[in-house]
Design a protein around this motif. Sequence first.
Motif: not given
Length: 389
Positions: A301, A305, A308-309, A326
């Motif tokens: 998780l 992230q 993505r960031d 996800s």
Amino acid sequence: GMASLMQTYARLPVTFSHGEGVYLYDTDGRRYLDGIAGIAVNGLGHAHPAVTAAIREQADKLVHTSNLYRIEKQEQLAEALTSLAGMENCFFGNSGAEANEAAIKLARLYGHGRGVGKPGIVVLEGAFHGRTLATLSATGNRKIQAGFEPLVSGFIRAPRNDAQALQQIAANNPDVVAVLLEPIQGEGGVKPLSAEYLQSVRQICDQQSWLLMLDEVQTGNGRTGSYFAYQGLNLLPDVVTTAKGLGNGVPIGACLARGAAAGVLGAGHHGSTYGGNPLVCATALAVIDTIRNEDLCANALAMGQVIRDTLLNDSAARHIREIRGSGLMLGIALERECGDLVSAGLEAGLLINVTAGDTIRLLPPLVIAEDEARDLASGVATLIRDLCH
Ligand code: PLP
């Protein structure tokens, strides 16, 4: 050489000799950051010491006996996996396709038990369930089916994320006994089903006494940030299939069941010579333990992230339509076809995949560290910038 192989794969011109963690090394000693992990298989990366030790120790004692006898490691793995999954029992095969074959046979037998002579299974557009005859028939991609007709009958195709269409099928098809779907379609382009849709599917299955069967071959074993994707969606299926990340590279697949589904397959109904042998089960036990001990669901998780960031803070972001998925199952959809990025990535020392023409798919090892996740994302951003400038 290559000519001795059936040409079923368009292979990239690289051969790897060894790996460590998220890195692979080719036969010339060049290092690559592995953003695909053998298509969601090497969740613990390459040469993880816990996996190596489990394989060594088990190989030293016993590799294979037979399902004619009890197998200690198989029983231990079944207990660990069903308790992780909230299921009751399971069957072990050697691949994702075989796990799905078991689920398909289970659904048909369940149907016959209810007096349905030609039981049907609802499957989705864009689905991928494998390459055996039954699983390619369940797959929603004509390219995979073409030339292999006659297909296995008994599959009813439904659109994604359309609960009304499923209600319609329920109203018109009294022979349906089950629904089979991937929580996030992988080969279909990293396309998640919405949480609302999945809740509706659960409700319809309950109303109709259909089995809800989830194909977690790709999404399972920590990939999406929970052990199984349905656990992040507050959903409980009747049947779950998994493979890929369960063995970290040793061939294993599992079909898990609970409730009415758990009592369907009995002696003589199904089998597999290798299925659940001591070697693969000892390895999978080590994999499950490591996913828990190293908190890899949480890492998936968090690192998802970070990726993505990093991408969205890069100037490459203006070429990105959306990022789907996800945890560490990510589809980066561009505004154009990007199949060429696979070989561009290889040249840049980056292993990535492209699906559905315009979507970069990332499935890095779950053990990826923050600096490695940043490297992967900024490498991908550079590839996107170079493609779209
Ligand atoms: N189901 C899903 C969702 C998959 O992603 C795959 C493989 O990509 C399969 C089934 C088939 O698994 P295998 O190639 O191990 O037979």
